[in-house]
Design a protein around this motif. Structure first.
Motif, PDB file in Angstrom:
ATOM      1  N   VAL A 108       0.833  -1.210   0.000  1.00 57.54           N
ATOM      2  CA  VAL A 108       0.000   0.000   0.000  1.00 57.54           C
ATOM      3  C   VAL A 108       0.865   1.256   0.000  1.00 57.54           C
ATOM      4  O   VAL A 108       0.664   2.163  -0.812  1.00 57.54           O
ATOM      5  CB  VAL A 108      -0.985   0.000   1.193  1.00 57.54           C
ATOM      6  CG1 VAL A 108      -1.766   1.309   1.255  1.00 57.54           C
ATOM      7  CG2 VAL A 108      -1.935  -1.194   1.101  1.00 57.54           C
ATOM      8  N   ASN A 109       1.840   1.325   0.896  1.00 60.56           N
ATOM      9  CA  ASN A 109       2.710   2.502   0.993  1.00 60.56           C
ATOM     10  C   ASN A 109       4.187   2.147   0.900  1.00 60.56           C
ATOM     11  O   ASN A 109       5.032   2.915   1.346  1.00 60.56           O
ATOM     12  CB  ASN A 109       2.464   3.246   2.318  1.00 60.56           C
ATOM     13  CG  ASN A 109       1.106   3.880   2.356  1.00 60.56           C
ATOM     14  OD1 ASN A 109       0.715   4.571   1.424  1.00 60.56           O
ATOM     15  ND2 ASN A 109       0.354   3.615   3.413  1.00 60.56           N
ATOM     16  N   GLY A 110       4.476   0.993   0.351  1.00 58.64           N
ATOM     17  CA  GLY A 110       5.868   0.579   0.308  1.00 58.64           C
ATOM     18  C   GLY A 110       6.223  -0.148  -0.963  1.00 58.64           C
ATOM     19  O   GLY A 110       5.375  -0.405  -1.821  1.00 58.64           O
ATOM     20  N   MET A 111       7.477  -0.471  -1.054  1.00 59.45           N
ATOM     21  CA  MET A 111       8.023  -1.222  -2.173  1.00 59.45           C
ATOM     22  C   MET A 111       8.941  -2.279  -1.564  1.00 59.45           C
ATOM     23  O   MET A 111       9.773  -1.970  -0.708  1.00 59.45           O
ATOM     24  CB  MET A 111       8.803  -0.282  -3.084  1.00 59.45           C
ATOM     25  CG  MET A 111       9.014  -0.739  -4.484  1.00 59.45           C
ATOM     26  SD  MET A 111       7.523  -0.811  -5.487  1.00 59.45           S
ATOM     27  CE  MET A 111       7.282   0.890  -5.901  1.00 59.45           C
ATOM     28  N   THR A 112       8.772  -3.517  -2.012  1.00 63.25           N
ATOM     29  CA  THR A 112       9.531  -4.636  -1.466  1.00 63.25           C
ATOM     30  C   THR A 112      10.541  -5.127  -2.492  1.00 63.25           C
ATOM     31  O   THR A 112      10.234  -5.227  -3.680  1.00 63.25           O
ATOM     32  CB  THR A 112       8.570  -5.790  -1.081  1.00 63.25           C
ATOM     33  OG1 THR A 112       7.613  -5.290  -0.135  1.00 63.25           O
ATOM     34  CG2 THR A 112       9.318  -6.959  -0.472  1.00 63.25           C
ATOM     35  N   PHE A 113      11.745  -5.442  -2.014  1.00 61.34           N
ATOM     36  CA  PHE A 113      12.818  -5.980  -2.844  1.00 61.34           C
ATOM     37  C   PHE A 113      13.342  -7.240  -2.163  1.00 61.34           C
ATOM     38  O   PHE A 113      13.351  -7.330  -0.941  1.00 61.34           O
ATOM     39  CB  PHE A 113      13.948  -4.963  -3.000  1.00 61.34           C
ATOM     40  CG  PHE A 113      13.520  -3.705  -3.696  1.00 61.34           C
ATOM     41  CD1 PHE A 113      13.661  -3.581  -5.067  1.00 61.34           C
ATOM     42  CD2 PHE A 113      12.968  -2.651  -2.985  1.00 61.34           C
ATOM     43  CE1 PHE A 113      13.251  -2.436  -5.724  1.00 61.34           C
ATOM     44  CE2 PHE A 113      12.557  -1.495  -3.632  1.00 61.34           C
ATOM     45  CZ  PHE A 113      12.705  -1.385  -5.006  1.00 61.34           C
ATOM     46  N   GLU A 114      13.798  -8.194  -2.973  1.00 60.73           N
ATOM     47  CA  GLU A 114      14.314  -9.446  -2.427  1.00 60.73           C
ATOM     48  C   GLU A 114      15.816  -9.525  -2.650  1.00 60.73           C
ATOM     49  O   GLU A 114      16.291  -9.334  -3.776  1.00 60.73           O
ATOM     50  CB  GLU A 114      13.608 -10.618  -3.107  1.00 60.73           C
ATOM     51  CG  GLU A 114      13.915 -11.955  -2.472  1.00 60.73           C
ATOM     52  CD  GLU A 114      13.058 -13.059  -3.042  1.00 60.73           C
ATOM     53  OE1 GLU A 114      11.903 -13.200  -2.599  1.00 60.73           O
ATOM     54  OE2 GLU A 114      13.555 -13.764  -3.950  1.00 60.73           O
ATOM     55  N   ASP A 115      16.556  -9.813  -1.576  1.00 64.70           N
ATOM     56  CA  ASP A 115      18.010  -9.926  -1.730  1.00 64.70           C
ATOM     57  C   ASP A 115      18.371 -11.293  -2.311  1.00 64.70           C
ATOM     58  O   ASP A 115      17.497 -12.156  -2.485  1.00 64.70           O
ATOM     59  CB  ASP A 115      18.726  -9.578  -0.416  1.00 64.70           C
ATOM     60  CG  ASP A 115      18.794 -10.692   0.618  1.00 64.70           C
ATOM     61  OD1 ASP A 115      18.471 -11.859   0.313  1.00 64.70           O
ATOM     62  OD2 ASP A 115      19.169 -10.384   1.760  1.00 64.70           O
ATOM     63  N   PRO A 116      19.628 -11.519  -2.658  1.00 65.90           N
ATOM     64  CA  PRO A 116      20.023 -12.766  -3.306  1.00 65.90           C
ATOM     65  C   PRO A 116      19.749 -14.047  -2.506  1.00 65.90           C
ATOM     66  O   PRO A 116      19.700 -15.127  -3.076  1.00 65.90           O
ATOM     67  CB  PRO A 116      21.527 -12.592  -3.539  1.00 65.90           C
ATOM     68  CG  PRO A 116      21.703 -11.124  -3.666  1.00 65.90           C
ATOM     69  CD  PRO A 116      20.732 -10.541  -2.667  1.00 65.90           C
ATOM     70  N   ASP A 117      19.547 -13.929  -1.193  1.00 71.15           N
ATOM     71  CA  ASP A 117      19.242 -15.089  -0.359  1.00 71.15           C
ATOM     72  C   ASP A 117      17.742 -15.279  -0.141  1.00 71.15           C
ATOM     73  O   ASP A 117      17.332 -16.177   0.595  1.00 71.15           O
ATOM     74  CB  ASP A 117      19.920 -14.974   1.004  1.00 71.15           C
ATOM     75  CG  ASP A 117      21.431 -15.080   0.906  1.00 71.15           C
ATOM     76  OD1 ASP A 117      21.923 -15.921   0.124  1.00 71.15           O
ATOM     77  OD2 ASP A 117      22.117 -14.312   1.607  1.00 71.15           O
ATOM     78  N   GLY A 118      16.922 -14.420  -0.739  1.00 75.91           N
ATOM     79  CA  GLY A 118      15.477 -14.539  -0.584  1.00 75.91           C
ATOM     80  C   GLY A 118      14.898 -13.752   0.565  1.00 75.91           C
ATOM     81  O   GLY A 118      13.687 -13.754   0.769  1.00 75.91           O
TER      82      GLY A 118
END
Length: 130
Positions: A108-118
């Motif tokens: 809703v108010n954010g952005m999620t990113f996944e690092d190389p380990d998940g």
């Protein structure tokens, strides 16, 4: 109670790609590191003036598991919208695309990113209110 400073430490499958994610994407700086300390190599990353840093370690001869779930999050609250946009842009320019959050609250108010380990990092546009 003054707890002083905090270090969040976890193993990684591949140190260099994880360091790149947090340095180039999030803008963390190298705060220290070590090689072959009782069979472990590691790096500490943080931001000047903040009372925490992240430590990533590799145990020689062992492969760390991936993140146990998509709900293992680090959430960074960014109050200023322009600063939040700049941080999201930096992640994308470093080659990290946003992913849909498992918990829709964070989208809703954010952005999620996944690092190389998940493991996932949420850049949340808003104030910390608790």
């Amino acid at each position: 109670m003054d707890m002083g400073k905090m270090r969040v430490a976890r193993p990684t499958r591949s140190l260099a790609p994880v360091v790149r994610f947090y340095r180039e994407g999030l803008g963390f700086e190298l705060r220290g590191g070590f090689e072959d300390h009782a069979g472990f190599d590691g790096v500490m990353l943080g931001c000047p003036g903040l009372p925490y840093h992240l430590e990533f370690t590799v145990e020689r001869g062992h492969e760390a598991p991936r993140a146990p779930s998509k709900e293992h999050l680090l959430v960074f609250y960014v109050p200023q919208r322009d600063e939040w946009k700049a941080r999201v842009k930096r992640m994308v320019q470093a080659g990290f695309e946003p992913v849909r959050s498992h918990n829709p609250y964070w989208d809703v108010n954010g952005m999620t990113f996944e690092d190389p380990d998940g493991y996932r990092v949420v850049l949340y546009q808003g104030e910390w209110t608790r």
